[in-house]
Design an enzyme around this catalytic site. Structure first.
Site, short mmCIF file in Angstrom:
data_model
loop_
_atom_site.label_atom_id
_atom_site.label_comp_id
_atom_site.label_asym_id
_atom_site.label_seq_id
_atom_site.Cartn_x
_atom_site.Cartn_y
_atom_site.Cartn_z
N CYS A 1 13.42 11.21 6.17
CA CYS A 1 13.50 10.71 7.55
C CYS A 1 14.89 10.94 8.14
CB CYS A 1 13.05 9.27 7.66
SG CYS A 1 13.88 8.18 6.52
N GLU B 1 10.84 1.40 9.75
CA GLU B 1 11.79 2.51 9.60
C GLU B 1 11.01 3.79 9.89
OE1 GLU B 1 13.93 5.29 8.20
OE2 GLU B 1 14.32 4.26 6.28
N LYS C 1 0.87 -1.19 0.00
CA LYS C 1 0.00 0.00 0.00
C LYS C 1 0.90 1.23 0.00
CE LYS C 1 -1.84 2.67 3.06
NZ LYS C 1 -1.69 3.94 2.32
N GLU D 1 10.17 15.93 15.55
CA GLU D 1 10.50 15.78 14.13
C GLU D 1 9.61 16.75 13.35
OE1 GLU D 1 9.36 12.22 11.91
OE2 GLU D 1 11.32 12.25 10.97
P1 ADP Z 1 2.94 10.70 7.34
O1 ADP Z 1 2.36 11.23 8.61
O2 ADP Z 1 4.32 11.12 7.08
O3 ADP Z 1 2.04 10.77 6.13
P2 ADP Z 1 2.38 8.03 8.17
O4 ADP Z 1 3.35 7.28 8.98
O5 ADP Z 1 1.09 8.39 8.81
O6 ADP Z 1 3.19 9.22 7.57
O7 ADP Z 1 2.04 7.26 6.83
C1 ADP Z 1 2.91 6.40 6.16
C2 ADP Z 1 2.09 5.30 5.53
O8 ADP Z 1 1.38 4.60 6.57
C3 ADP Z 1 1.03 5.75 4.54
O9 ADP Z 1 0.98 4.82 3.47
C4 ADP Z 1 -0.24 5.71 5.37
O10 ADP Z 1 -1.41 5.54 4.59
C5 ADP Z 1 0.01 4.50 6.23
N1 ADP Z 1 -0.76 4.43 7.50
C6 ADP Z 1 -1.19 5.46 8.27
N2 ADP Z 1 -1.85 5.00 9.35
C7 ADP Z 1 -1.84 3.65 9.30
C8 ADP Z 1 -2.35 2.60 10.13
N3 ADP Z 1 -3.00 2.84 11.27
N4 ADP Z 1 -2.14 1.32 9.74
C9 ADP Z 1 -1.46 1.05 8.61
N5 ADP Z 1 -0.97 1.98 7.78
C10 ADP Z 1 -1.14 3.28 8.11
#
Ligand code: ADP
Length: 492
Positions: A293, A258, A182, A392
């Protein structure tokens, strides 16, 4: 001129399951961060669609010989894939640039070739990671056999869409797994082309699948699916923790994470060539507008050269020209979204209220091409509790702290939460190596900052910056599990 018309970029619509595009009605809108406009729609997979994709991947993994074929044959396919990726730069690079923060120029020169070379690196490991023969008694043969997990779930962020996907998918596929990926819902398109090229290269249909959607629904459904045997994720620390919790509850299953960082740039006053150093330090926080990151976001300088160095960094910050990812003359990327730009600004404001002095920057460019562009910002007079030092930011914001001696410098370099990367700059080899040992970070760069194409060097964090590694032998190993075999061939 390396440019394109953003409206002209056609984006693939649908999921990629079973080796083909599976259309589904749009549920989300993807915006272009460069000009803030809506570009195209995106479907969002619900739990049932994720289930169908994972079932399909699992069936393909069992049916195809991807895991069973001669490892060198798997390697040949991955190398062919890399060649196709490299040859497809004219299509891949605009697809990468249009809805992300990656400038077309850099996508051509770096993201696409780096993606291809990463796949080649993983291909080389296909037949290099066998198991072990154990030291057992003479009439026993003990074997530790490596096997793929089956279907690996991968969730990637928006900052380097192609490269992040290649690290996750390349390592998992080299080890003989299938993948359900995804991508971030903010930057979902370029990986669709990556998947098409995988099939063209000979990766069996169903071995590399993509489902789109947001994290809370689609991402969560992947992490909890019973046929996902291992997760790999890059993103924020909070989301990483949620994914780990889901893996614990719905497995347990291992997760490579990561996560965030707040990486120090520790500079001693014997550091050679202040001009070069200023360029390294400015580049490490303005590249991709700091949305990296491993961005070097905390400058920690020994007294004596701090002012001089800050001045040279400021010159470089001020020379930036913000512009769309399709503007070949721009040097500074947009912030991924207006919301994220607001968050950056809130932290900068809070930092100033807590006593930080603004040396330059401190707000958005007023007359950008429509998207949110944040001025490279240098904050001085901050202490270790200042919000800009603690949090961050994921934007072009650098804090400056000063120290007197090595001990004080090392104490400032430590961060209570993060340990992703660090830069150490000094002409004294002993001091450099003491700092290397003294800083708790997954990567320490000495007299440089940022990774090269030495993919054999793994990347990953300590503390709340993550668990496990991307790249390196370690990344492939994390996609293999060990089966113990004991054979008794003593006399009947
Ligand atoms: P950012 O805040 O930098 O957008 P995130 O860590 O929230 O980064 O998102 C990174 C990835 O994790 C994206 O593909 C997002 O859709 C996915 N994501 C966000 N929340 C969840 C969750 N609860 N479970 C699985 N994937 C998630």
């Amino acid at each position: 001129m390396r440019t394109f018309k953003p409206e002209a970029i056609q984006t693939p619509r649908g999921h990629f399951i079973g080796g083909r595009l599976v259309p589904q009605a749009d549920a989300l809108t993807v915006h272009r961060p460069s000009d803030g406009r809506a570009h195209a729609g995106l479907p969002a997979a619900d739990a049932a669609t994720v289930d169908a994709a994972v079932q399909d991947a699992h069936a393909a993994w069992r049916r195809s010989d991807w895991a069973r074929r001669a490892p060198r044959e798997r390697a040949r396919v991955l190398r062919r894939w890399a060649d196709l990726v490299e040859a497809d730069v004219a299509q891949l690079a605009p697809l990468e640039a249009v809805c992300s923060t990656r400038p077309l120029r850099e996508a051509i020169a770096w993201d696409v070739p780096f993606t291809a070379e990463g796949l080649r690196f993983f291909a080389e490991y296909c037949d290099k990671l066998g198991g072990e023969v154990a030291a057992t008694r003479q009439d026993h043969l003990g074997l530790v056999v490596t096997e793929p997990y089956g279907v690996v779930g991968a969730i990637t962020p928006w900052n380097f869409p192609l490269v992040m996907a290649s690290w996750k998918v390349g390592a998992a596929l080299a080890a003989g797994n299938a993948v359900v990926l995804k991508p971030s819902e903010l930057t979902p398109y370029s990986v669709m082309r990556l998947a098409e090229l995988a099939v063209e290269a000979g990766v069996p249909p169903g071995i590399f699948n993509i489902v789109h959607g947001d994290g809370a629904t689609t991402g969560e459904a992947i992490t909890r699916h019973p046929l996902i045997s291992k997760m790999t994720f890059t993103g924020s620390t909070g989301t990483g923790a949620a994914i780990m919790a889901s893996c614990a509850l719905h497995g347990p299953k291992p997760a490579t994470l990561e996560l965030g960082g707040k990486s120090p740039q520790l500079v001693f006053n014997d550091a050679p060539d202040l001009d070069k150093l200023a360029s390294i330090i400015a580049g490490a926080i303005t590249g991709n507008a700091g949305q990296v990151c491993v961005a070097g976001s905390r400058l920690i300088v020994q007294r004596g050269i701090a002012d001089e160095l800050a001045e040279r960094i400021t010159e470089r910050f001020k020379a930036h020209r913000p512009g769309a990812t399709w503007d070949d003359t721009a040097t500074l990327s947009p912030i991924i979204s207006v919301r994220q730009a607001q968050r950056i600004h809130e932290i900068v404001q809070a930092a100033r209220e807590a006593g930080a002095q603004l040396r330059c920057g401190g707000g958005l460019y007023e007359d950008g091409p429509g998207g949110a562009f944040y001025r490279p910002t240098l904050l001085e007079s901050v202490d270790a509790t200042n919000p800009a030092v603690v949090q961050e930011i994921f934007g072009p914001v650098l804090t400056l702290q000063t120290f007197n001696d090595e001990e004080e410098g090392l104490a400032l370099a430590a961060h209570e939460r993060y340990g992703l990367a660090a830069g150490v700059h000094t002409a004294d080899i002993g001091r450099a190596l003491r700092a290397m040992r003294g800083i708790a970070a997954g990567t320490v760069w000495i007299n440089r900052y940022g990774r090269t194409s030495d993919f054999v060097i793994p990347t990953g964090g300590f503390h709340q910056s993550g668990i496990g590694k991307d790249l390196g032998r370690q990344a492939v190993e994390a996609n293999l599990r060990h089966k113990s075999v004991l054979i008794d061939f003593g006399a009947a």
